[in-house]
Structures are given as C-alpha cells and as structure tokens.
Design a protein around this motif. Sequence first.
Motif, short mmCIF file in Angstrom:
data_model
loop_
_atom_site.label_atom_id
_atom_site.label_comp_id
_atom_site.label_asym_id
_atom_site.label_seq_id
_atom_site.Cartn_x
_atom_site.Cartn_y
_atom_site.Cartn_z
N PRO A 149 28.37 12.81 22.39
CA PRO A 149 27.79 13.75 21.42
C PRO A 149 26.36 13.35 21.09
O PRO A 149 25.96 12.20 21.28
CB PRO A 149 28.71 13.60 20.20
N HIS A 150 25.61 14.33 20.62
CA HIS A 150 24.22 14.09 20.24
C HIS A 150 24.19 13.65 18.78
O HIS A 150 24.44 14.46 17.88
CB HIS A 150 23.38 15.36 20.42
N PRO A 151 23.91 12.37 18.49
CA PRO A 151 23.90 11.93 17.10
C PRO A 151 22.58 12.25 16.42
O PRO A 151 21.51 12.19 17.04
CB PRO A 151 24.11 10.42 17.23
N VAL A 152 22.65 12.58 15.17
CA VAL A 152 21.47 12.91 14.37
C VAL A 152 21.44 12.00 13.14
O VAL A 152 22.43 11.93 12.41
CB VAL A 152 21.49 14.38 13.94
N MET A 153 20.33 11.32 12.93
CA MET A 153 20.19 10.44 11.78
C MET A 153 19.68 11.21 10.58
O MET A 153 18.63 11.84 10.65
CB MET A 153 19.23 9.30 12.10
N MET A 154 20.43 11.16 9.49
CA MET A 154 19.97 11.76 8.24
C MET A 154 19.88 10.66 7.18
O MET A 154 20.80 9.85 7.03
CB MET A 154 20.92 12.85 7.76
N ILE A 155 18.76 10.61 6.47
CA ILE A 155 18.64 9.74 5.31
C ILE A 155 18.88 10.62 4.08
O ILE A 155 18.15 11.58 3.84
CB ILE A 155 17.25 9.08 5.25
N TRP A 156 19.93 10.27 3.35
CA TRP A 156 20.39 11.12 2.25
C TRP A 156 20.31 10.38 0.93
O TRP A 156 20.62 9.18 0.85
CB TRP A 156 21.83 11.54 2.50
N SER A 157 19.90 11.09 -0.10
CA SER A 157 20.02 10.62 -1.47
C SER A 157 20.19 11.85 -2.34
O SER A 157 20.04 12.99 -1.86
CB SER A 157 18.78 9.82 -1.91
N GLU A 158 20.48 11.64 -3.61
CA GLU A 158 20.61 12.78 -4.53
C GLU A 158 19.29 13.52 -4.65
O GLU A 158 19.26 14.72 -4.94
CB GLU A 158 21.07 12.29 -5.90
N GLN A 159 18.17 12.82 -4.42
CA GLN A 159 16.86 13.45 -4.58
C GLN A 159 16.40 14.20 -3.34
O GLN A 159 15.68 15.19 -3.43
CB GLN A 159 15.81 12.39 -4.94
N LEU A 160 16.77 13.71 -2.15
CA LEU A 160 16.19 14.25 -0.92
C LEU A 160 17.05 13.88 0.28
O LEU A 160 17.56 12.76 0.36
CB LEU A 160 14.78 13.69 -0.73
N ALA A 161 17.20 14.82 1.20
CA ALA A 161 17.86 14.56 2.48
C ALA A 161 16.89 14.93 3.60
O ALA A 161 16.32 16.03 3.59
CB ALA A 161 19.16 15.35 2.62
N VAL A 162 16.70 14.02 4.54
CA VAL A 162 15.75 14.26 5.63
C VAL A 162 16.35 13.85 6.96
O VAL A 162 17.21 12.96 7.04
CB VAL A 162 14.42 13.48 5.41
N VAL A 163 15.84 14.48 8.02
CA VAL A 163 16.25 14.18 9.39
C VAL A 163 15.00 14.06 10.25
O VAL A 163 14.21 15.01 10.30
CB VAL A 163 17.16 15.28 9.96
#
Length: 350
Positions: free
Chosen positions: A154-168
């Motif tokens: 599968p193609h993995p995608v890194m997401m950095i998540w917090s209550e304030q902001l989620a980014v990829v």
Amino acid sequence: MVAPAPLVLSLGDPAGIGPDITLKAWAQRRDLGLPAFLVAGDSGALKARAHQLGLTVPLAETGPEDAAGRFAEALPVMPAGPASTASSGKPDASSAPCVVASLEAALGLVQAGRAAALVTNPLAKSVMYAGGFPFPGHTEFLAARAARPGRPAPHPVMMIWSEQLAVVPATIHLPYADVPGHLTVELLVETGRIVAGDMARRFGLARPRLVFCGLNPHAGEEGTLGTEDEAIVRPAVDALKREGIDARGPLPADTLFHPEARAGYDVAVGMYHDQVLIPAKTLAFHDGVNVTLGLPFIRTSPDHGTAFDIAGTGRANPSSLVAALRLARRLADAESALAVREGHRAAIPA
C-alpha cells in the motif's frame, strides 16, 4: 464486558528516549487517564532505564490478552528478540536486531487482531542502516509488511496531526532540489484519495476538506513564478473534485496557517517536508502525532526523534507519546464501532 484489545508500543531505539517516555507515560497513567498499552521488546532495557531515571515502575511480562488487566499496577511487557546492547545516549548499531524484533512483534500482534493499534517509539535511521535494515524508515517497513501476497505494498501517507492542525507532506525526506521531479499529478491524486478516505473512515469526518499548497511562492502567480502549480497541482485538485472530494488549491502556503485560514480546512497537503511540518511543529511541538494513513491497520508515533542527547537524563517530555497513545485508542475505537455498524447493515436482508 470484555475489555478492548490493548494498544501495543514498540521500544524504539533503546539508546534514545523511547524507554524514558514510555516509563514516564505509564507512571502518569492515572493522572492522564491513559488507555492500556503493552510494550513489545526487551524488558531489561526498560528496567535499567527506570533505575537510571529513579522511577519506580514495576514490569509485568505478559501477553496482550492480560495486558489491560495488569496495566493499572504494572507496565505490561511482552518479551521479544535479543537484549539491548546500547547505553542511554550512545547509539549502537548492534542494537538494531533488538529494535527490529520489537517492531516485528508489535506489528504481528496488530495484524493478528490481538492489539488494537500500533504505536511506535522513535528509531534512528543511521543505526538501523548500519545494522542492515533495508527500509528507509518505519513507514516503508510497515507498508512492505502490510502487502498482500501477489499485490504491491500500500501507499503510506504521513500525516502530522494535532488538535490545532493536520498536515500531509506529499514528498517527505528528499533534497529540495529533487522535489519538483518527484511531484506528479498521479502522486497528488493518490495522496488526496488516501487522506480523504482515512479522514472519513477513521476520523469520522463526513466530507473532509483538503487544501493543497502551491510549490512556488504565491502558488506560482499563474505560471510567472514557476510552472509546477498550474501543470501538476491544479490538475490533481481538479481530478479529486471530479471524484467528489472537497479539495482546493494550489493556494499560497504563506497564508494557510493562521487561525482564520485553518478554520476553513481539515488537512493541508504540502508539496515538501518543511512546507507543512514547520507550521505543524510550531503550533504543537509537544503534542503533535505522526499518523500513517493508507495502511490496513492504525499506526501512530510521537512527532519527534530519538533525542540521544537527553536520553536517561530525566528531561524527555512524554507529551507527544501520550498524544499518540490517545489518538491510537480514539481511532481504534472509531474503526471498531464502524465495523459493528457495517456488520449490522450487512446482516439486514435486502
């Protein structure tokens, strides 16, 4: 009532702060209301670090079936692999087999359904490479292990998540000079599909809102500051829209991260690592979580590295690990509830 399966935590590099934050998190379990977790790996490394830190943390060698019941009084540990040979703050390639064994054992529990989700402590790529680890990092290893027989990983995608902001970040650990050559319409479309799908299924967003940063300043100024935004980013966004995904872009990255802008989307997709990780870590340095999307199981991780310079000193902050454990439990419970609802729907006669 049967207790839910526990989370499983890999040990990470035993010379880094993984043991420190694991022990500190367990020690604060009652005050923080932490979900039960089990550590896979060398219990000796945890015992030695607890002694070094002056922490009283009893260990209970057990399997996942008994972990939740033991968690209140002892840190559950499932022994796996060889003992660690590393000292705190002194990375040692000879410990690579210990790190890999912990990761393999933890992943095995999740894939067998004996643990609800995988949480990974930080590892050092240089140590792993010196020990013969053939993958760029955790994410690629997990994707390879998730591949079904005869099918691509599968193609993995890194997401950095917090209550304030989620980014990829669409591209991750690349020299900046190489980023434009790796950006394609296909990559951005696949990334957008995975993000939208997992945000809907696991995060419970009915229609996730995605924004795509432009690669160039001012999103290219209609081609006058670079052609990539019009040639690659915009067609990808248009393709996602045609599939019914709420996507916008390319948008200037320098105006996407103030509070009013953040209120207008759920995930920001950047074209390269620092474009979105700098705002994410500025806003939530201590409680950001690394979430891998696109895998058939849940994986979270603290949003930081091994911090060899403070390992064993007592200065390591467990907040990001605490956030990773909480998010893993939240996502596992959401996925379990969804599976129950889907099962009920499937059982209703047409």
